[in-house]
Write a protein that holds these residues in place. Structure first.
Motif, PDB file in Angstrom:
ATOM      1  N   LEU A   1       4.509 -29.199  10.126  1.00 22.37           N
ATOM      2  CA  LEU A   1       3.538 -29.745  11.061  1.00 22.37           C
ATOM      3  C   LEU A   1       2.163 -29.292  10.631  1.00 22.37           C
ATOM      4  O   LEU A   1       1.910 -28.084  10.505  1.00 22.37           O
ATOM      5  CB  LEU A   1       3.848 -29.268  12.498  1.00 22.37           C
ATOM      6  N   GLN A   2       1.301 -30.196  10.336  1.00 25.67           N
ATOM      7  CA  GLN A   2      -0.039 -29.883   9.873  1.00 25.67           C
ATOM      8  C   GLN A   2      -1.054 -30.155  10.975  1.00 25.67           C
ATOM      9  O   GLN A   2      -0.930 -31.116  11.742  1.00 25.67           O
ATOM     10  CB  GLN A   2      -0.391 -30.730   8.644  1.00 25.67           C
ATOM     11  N   TYR A   3      -2.004 -29.232  11.013  1.00 23.40           N
ATOM     12  CA  TYR A   3      -3.100 -29.388  11.961  1.00 23.40           C
ATOM     13  C   TYR A   3      -4.377 -29.622  11.184  1.00 23.40           C
ATOM     14  O   TYR A   3      -4.603 -29.004  10.131  1.00 23.40           O
ATOM     15  CB  TYR A   3      -3.263 -28.144  12.838  1.00 23.40           C
ATOM     16  N   LEU A   4      -5.172 -30.465  11.614  1.00 19.27           N
ATOM     17  CA  LEU A   4      -6.459 -30.736  10.991  1.00 19.27           C
ATOM     18  C   LEU A   4      -7.437 -29.650  11.373  1.00 19.27           C
ATOM     19  O   LEU A   4      -7.588 -29.325  12.561  1.00 19.27           O
ATOM     20  CB  LEU A   4      -6.970 -32.110  11.425  1.00 19.27           C
ATOM     21  N   PHE A   5      -8.020 -29.019  10.345  1.00 22.78           N
ATOM     22  CA  PHE A   5      -8.981 -27.947  10.591  1.00 22.78           C
ATOM     23  C   PHE A   5     -10.331 -28.418  10.089  1.00 22.78           C
ATOM     24  O   PHE A   5     -10.458 -28.820   8.920  1.00 22.78           O
ATOM     25  CB  PHE A   5      -8.566 -26.671   9.843  1.00 22.78           C
ATOM     26  N   THR A   6     -11.267 -28.385  10.916  1.00 24.29           N
ATOM     27  CA  THR A   6     -12.610 -28.872  10.596  1.00 24.29           C
ATOM     28  C   THR A   6     -13.603 -27.750  10.832  1.00 24.29           C
ATOM     29  O   THR A   6     -13.515 -27.034  11.846  1.00 24.29           O
ATOM     30  CB  THR A   6     -12.982 -30.090  11.450  1.00 24.29           C
ATOM     31  N   THR A   7     -14.500 -27.544   9.845  1.00 28.39           N
ATOM     32  CA  THR A   7     -15.524 -26.521   9.984  1.00 28.39           C
ATOM     33  C   THR A   7     -16.843 -27.110   9.523  1.00 28.39           C
ATOM     34  O   THR A   7     -16.882 -28.045   8.709  1.00 28.39           O
ATOM     35  CB  THR A   7     -15.186 -25.272   9.157  1.00 28.39           C
ATOM     36  N   GLY A   8     -17.835 -26.493   9.903  1.00 31.32           N
ATOM     37  CA  GLY A   8     -19.152 -26.955   9.524  1.00 31.32           C
ATOM     38  C   GLY A   8     -19.821 -26.025   8.545  1.00 31.32           C
ATOM     39  O   GLY A   8     -19.471 -24.849   8.447  1.00 31.32           O
ATOM     40  N   ALA A   9     -20.734 -26.459   7.723  1.00 32.82           N
ATOM     41  CA  ALA A   9     -21.450 -25.660   6.729  1.00 32.82           C
ATOM     42  C   ALA A   9     -22.903 -26.090   6.710  1.00 32.82           C
ATOM     43  O   ALA A   9     -23.228 -27.248   7.000  1.00 32.82           O
ATOM     44  CB  ALA A   9     -20.826 -25.837   5.353  1.00 32.82           C
TER      45      ALA A   9
END
Length: 465
Positions: A44-52
């Motif tokens: 099960l994959q979760y989408l990980f979003t970060t900002g830079a």
């Protein structure tokens, strides 16, 4: 308008229904089989979003040692170029294979031994015994009588030689049927035998025979003797006077004259491996047998006599071909691994740490000190005098032999089979033993022992710390 309804009712009486269950005592060692259905889980994959965003520069401080600068002096500065890297044993071609350097000629052998042939490391031995898991050798010793050609299989056989002996000593145990072939030859001299030790020949003389009843009811014959050089000593050679009263000869020529009678050779030759020197007329005389005179000439220069295996030849060898403090640069005659040889023992011998000795002649010749290079020469050994020390060449050789036999020594005893690659290793050969520690030394004695089917040679090797 509705018609009226009329009914009759009374309070109901509660009635309990009965329960009937059929059962019996069950077996308590039985359990119902459980079944479950399962399959591999799915990841099960979760989408990980970060900002830079733009980074912030981080400054670090550096420290360095410095001193006040100075004006360069007048003249030219000599800049030492960097030393080139020493190449390895094999040259790696750019973008290509390794260039192999073969430093030994082709031989009819399946043993491939890779060694470094450059000068920046120990040189490989002249004969390298390869490392194997199993060494298979077909051992056999046969005594063949030379005048009749009769072969006598040996039930047991022993022979030995050291650097202080000038001939082989041997014993054998033979079957009782060999008694008919143990007599003397037609000239009345002791019989000569050719002993074949795993393909290595030795010529021997039979001097003593006796019945051996230790193995009754099977009777055996015990025989013994020496090598061919026994004819040069008593009782086979009478005592005579030797010397050169009228002419100057070299030491090698003097040894050759010993083996002549009235200018005619007695059939023996000299293999001279010492540095030769001049002997003035009348400087040396000796009363004794042929071998007594040869031994005395060799001993004057710190040498010794060794017989040839099959020919009537006497080798005159130096006791120390190279000083022990230079043995690291010597190319060994044999390189033996621990897989084929076992160490029976190590005897440590402490000798005085002499570094100077006075060597000279008797009545004529030279006299002076011989000092080990690099030392102060403050530890003086007892002086050595000999009538044949007549010039500086023999003086230096004898001095080296005296100073080399000093300091702490270890006598290493090795036992190994008689292999086709090495044969019987004679005294005077350099051996490098590759064991838990590498030992480099010179063979001082060799003994061959045969008790069917086991054949071994035992080497005593002199090593220096």
């Amino acid at each position: 308008m509705r018609a009226s309804l009329q009914t009759t009712a009374e309070d109901a009486a509660p009635v309990r229904a009965g329960w009937a269950v059929r059962f019996q005592e069950s077996l308590r060692d039985r359990r119902r089989m459980l079944e479950a259905t399962a399959q591999d889980a799915m990841g099960l994959q979760y989408l990980f979003t970060t900002g830079a965003g733009p980074s912030v520069p981080l400054y670090r401080g550096f420290q360095a040692r410095y001193q006040q600068a100075m004006r360069p002096p007048a003249g030219k500065s000599q800049v030492k170029p960097p030393e080139p890297e020493k190449p390895g044993c094999y040259e790696q071609l750019v973008g290509g294979p390794i260039k192999l350097l073969f430093c030994k000629p082709w031989a009819a052998s399946t043993a491939l031994v890779f060694a470094c042939c450059k000068d920046d490391g120990p040189q490989p031995g002249k004969v390298i015994v390869p490392v194997r898991k199993v060494y298979i050798v077909l051992n056999q010793i046969v005594l063949t009588r030379l005048d009749t050609g009769v072969e006598l299989p040996a039930l047991a056989f022993n022979m030995s030689l050291d650097f202080q002996s000038w001939t082989w000593n041997w014993t054998a145990s033979l079957h009782k049927d060999a008694a008919l072939h143990l007599g003397r030859d037609t000239d009345g001299d002791p019989a000569q035998f050719l002993a074949n030790v795993n393909g290595v020949p030795f010529k021997l003389r039979l001097e003593r025979t006796s019945r051996d009843r230790r193995f009754l009811p099977q009777e055996r014959w015990s025989v013994s003797g020496r090598g061919l050089a026994a004819v040069l000593a008593e009782p086979w050679a009478k005592s005579m006077s030797f010397g050169s009263p009228t002419q100057t000869l070299t030491a090698q020529q003097l040894a050759a004259e010993v083996l002549k009678v009235n200018g005619v050779s007695i059939g023996w030759d000299i293999d001279w491996q010492l540095e030769d020197w001049q002997v003035p007329a009348g400087a040396w005389t000796l009363q004794g047998s042929y071998i007594d005179a040869i031994n005395d000439i060799a001993a004057a220069a710190g040498g010794y006599v060794q017989p040839h295996n099959t020919d009537q030849v006497l080798r005159i060898l130096p006791k120390y071909p190279t000083a022990p403090w230079h043995w690291d640069d010597v190319v060994p005659d044999f390189e033996i691994p621990s897989a084929v040889a076992e160490v029976e023992g190590t005897e440590f011998v402490d000798k005085p740490d002499y570094n100077r000795v006075f060597v000279g002649g008797v009545g004529a010749g030279v006299f002076g000190p011989i000092t080990r290079a690099g030392t102060a020469g403050e530890l003086v050994a007892p002086q050595v005098m000999h009538a044949l020390i007549t010039d500086t060449t023999v003086q230096r050789q004898r001095g080296l032999a005296e100073l080399a036999n000093t300091n702490r020594q270890a006598i290493l005893t090795l036992t190994m089979p008689v292999l086709p690659e090495a044969g019987v290793i004679l005294p005077g050969k350099f051996v490098r033993y590759q064991g838990s520690e590498t030992a480099m030394g010179i063979v001082r004695s060799t003994a061959v022992s045969w008790a069917a089917p086991r054949l071994r040679q035992t080497l005593e090797i002199e090593t220096h710390a």
